[in-house]
Design a protein around this motif. Sequence first.
Motif, PDB file in Angstrom:
ATOM      1  N   SER A   1      19.408  43.574 -24.527  1.00  0.00           N
ATOM      2  CA  SER A   1      20.304  44.610 -23.988  1.00  0.00           C
ATOM      3  C   SER A   1      20.544  45.709 -25.029  1.00  0.00           C
ATOM      4  O   SER A   1      20.539  46.895 -24.696  1.00  0.00           O
ATOM      5  N   LYS A   2      20.719  45.319 -26.310  1.00  0.00           N
ATOM      6  CA  LYS A   2      20.954  46.339 -27.343  1.00  0.00           C
ATOM      7  C   LYS A   2      19.742  47.245 -27.510  1.00  0.00           C
ATOM      8  O   LYS A   2      19.867  48.468 -27.592  1.00  0.00           O
ATOM      9  N   LYS A   3      18.561  46.626 -27.552  1.00  0.00           N
ATOM     10  CA  LYS A   3      17.332  47.412 -27.730  1.00  0.00           C
ATOM     11  C   LYS A   3      17.099  48.324 -26.520  1.00  0.00           C
ATOM     12  O   LYS A   3      16.723  49.491 -26.662  1.00  0.00           O
ATOM     13  N   PHE A   4      17.346  47.769 -25.333  1.00  0.00           N
ATOM     14  CA  PHE A   4      17.108  48.535 -24.104  1.00  0.00           C
ATOM     15  C   PHE A   4      18.033  49.762 -24.066  1.00  0.00           C
ATOM     16  O   PHE A   4      17.587  50.885 -23.824  1.00  0.00           O
ATOM     17  N   ILE A   5      19.323  49.516 -24.335  1.00  0.00           N
ATOM     18  CA  ILE A   5      20.284  50.633 -24.286  1.00  0.00           C
ATOM     19  C   ILE A   5      19.926  51.672 -25.354  1.00  0.00           C
ATOM     20  O   ILE A   5      19.910  52.875 -25.105  1.00  0.00           O
ATOM     21  N   LYS A   6      19.589  51.192 -26.561  1.00  0.00           N
ATOM     22  CA  LYS A   6      19.274  52.128 -27.641  1.00  0.00           C
ATOM     23  C   LYS A   6      18.081  53.020 -27.263  1.00  0.00           C
ATOM     24  O   LYS A   6      18.147  54.240 -27.384  1.00  0.00           O
ATOM     25  N   HIS A   7      17.016  52.401 -26.792  1.00  0.00           N
ATOM     26  CA  HIS A   7      15.821  53.194 -26.497  1.00  0.00           C
ATOM     27  C   HIS A   7      16.026  54.105 -25.282  1.00  0.00           C
ATOM     28  O   HIS A   7      15.458  55.201 -25.232  1.00  0.00           O
ATOM     29  N   LEU A   8      16.857  53.642 -24.350  1.00  0.00           N
ATOM     30  CA  LEU A   8      17.171  54.492 -23.193  1.00  0.00           C
ATOM     31  C   LEU A   8      17.926  55.745 -23.666  1.00  0.00           C
ATOM     32  O   LEU A   8      17.593  56.870 -23.265  1.00  0.00           O
ATOM     33  N   VAL A   9      18.926  55.527 -24.522  1.00  0.00           N
ATOM     34  CA  VAL A   9      19.696  56.670 -25.046  1.00  0.00           C
ATOM     35  C   VAL A   9      18.790  57.567 -25.896  1.00  0.00           C
ATOM     36  O   VAL A   9      18.830  58.799 -25.790  1.00  0.00           O
ATOM     37  N   PHE A  10      17.938  56.947 -26.709  1.00  0.00           N
ATOM     38  CA  PHE A  10      17.006  57.727 -27.544  1.00  0.00           C
ATOM     39  C   PHE A  10      16.127  58.616 -26.662  1.00  0.00           C
ATOM     40  O   PHE A  10      15.934  59.795 -26.934  1.00  0.00           O
ATOM     41  N   PHE A  11      15.586  58.025 -25.577  1.00  0.00           N
ATOM     42  CA  PHE A  11      14.692  58.825 -24.738  1.00  0.00           C
ATOM     43  C   PHE A  11      15.472  59.939 -24.034  1.00  0.00           C
ATOM     44  O   PHE A  11      14.978  61.053 -23.899  1.00  0.00           O
ATOM     45  N   GLY A  12      16.707  59.620 -23.626  1.00  0.00           N
ATOM     46  CA  GLY A  12      17.539  60.648 -22.979  1.00  0.00           C
ATOM     47  C   GLY A  12      17.768  61.835 -23.909  1.00  0.00           C
ATOM     48  O   GLY A  12      17.651  62.995 -23.494  1.00  0.00           O
TER      49      GLY A  12
END
Length: 478
Positions: free
Chosen positions: A161-172
């Motif tokens: 969940s941490k990695k997913f949220i981080k990369h989602l925010v990074f891509f945004g």
Amino acid sequence: MSEYKAELLIPDEENQSFRNELATVTEEGKRRWIYPKKPSGRFYNARNIISAILLLILVVTPFIKINNRPLMLFDFLNRKFILFGIYFGPHDFHLFVIAMIATIVFIILFTAIFGRVFCGWACPQTIFMEMVFRKIEYWIEGNARDQIKLNTQPMNANKFSKKFIKHLVFFGIAFFISNIFLAYIIGMDELIKIITDRPSEHVQGLIAITIFSGVFYFIFSSFREQVCTIVCPYGRLQGVLLDRDSIVIAYDNVRGEPRGKIIKDEDQSHLGDCIDCYQCVVVCPTGIDIRNGIQLECVNCTACIDACDDIMDKIKKPRGLIRYASTNSIEKKTKWTLTPRAISYSLLLTVLLGVLTFLLLNRSDFSINVLRTPGLLFQEQPDDIVSNIYDLNIVNKSFDEIPIALRLENIQGELKLIGKEIIMKPQEIVDAKFLVLLSKNELLKMNTPIDIGIYNKDKLITKITTSFLAPMRKKAEK
Ligand code: SF4
Ligand code: SF4
């Protein structure tokens, strides 16, 4: 603790002073991931404020218009550039060349005096990496120690969940940056069209946004400090730009050495002020030890100054063991002065800026060229009339639509535009041809200078002198 030290690139006991390898590359040539500890201190606070201001300027600028035109536009595809509301095109290439030379001299001068202060305080790569993406990483994954722990544990729900949220925010954020980046190239109006129209109408624009987003995401999520240490030409040039009088972030080895850890009840009066705590190393985003001297990986981020100042406060020693200083000021205790190198660069820069300012102030809204059509001499017409044909090239650098009229100024005759009348659109380049017809009675020589007035309606824009060729007259005719 030992694993943490290794991950944070703390050199082993026998190899504390000098590195003989890139901090981010292992002996096997693999990437070594840097986990810098979150910095804090007065320099970090100041950088936070300056970064916020610069980011705001970067994001807001494409929205600013002067007289309904963008403040800044870098349309490389159509070779149209607007700087502070002034249009520049291919015809301004000489200005571009002088501005580029002046910029290079300025960079050399600035770096010779102030080192890489630009990298730490104003470079978009450092600002986005350290002040945006790194902060998000700290926020989601925790400080350096927590990140190492997370990365070394097997995949589980918490890690996923941490990695997913981080990369989602990074891509945004990468997507947002790519939109802003594109707005500087195509203008905010075009970008809004791409966003609001149907996707099928702007396939190229959407492809560009996707590519930019992917590149920014890759840089800030994975490539990171490698941009500064491997790719950036400015970083690679530091070896020739800096000298011993340049002000850089430096460790005061005179005061700090010999270094040594604090050991209770032991006479340490022979030791310098460095207590070998490695706090300056663990905060470094490029993974280096500033105590080894100036290194090209150092992006002057000031994190090691804050870390060391904090330690000095704790052990009640003066701040500034790591500080902005020149090598000469540390080793010879000399005060900083302008070196002959800096003075010569300053003089050269003053001359270049003077020339550029003069050319900019005398720059007209039009660039006009009139040439007799190559390969043609003259044409003899009935009724003792001679004609010459001319090529006209006009660049309208203004943002107005302008009707162009041509008139003969210094001689009786006729000027006939070939083709339709010229109404120039903003920033348009027009090529046209026109004929000048003169009576042989007006022509006393083979080559007669004639003045052609170029008018915006009735307002004279400029007068161009060119030559009119006629057949040689026999003596009796004269
Ligand atoms: S050595 Fe200091 S200033 Fe240079 S990059 Fe590392 S932490 Fe930043
Ligand atoms: S933070 Fe200061 S005291 Fe600690 S190792 Fe670095 S230079 Fe020495």
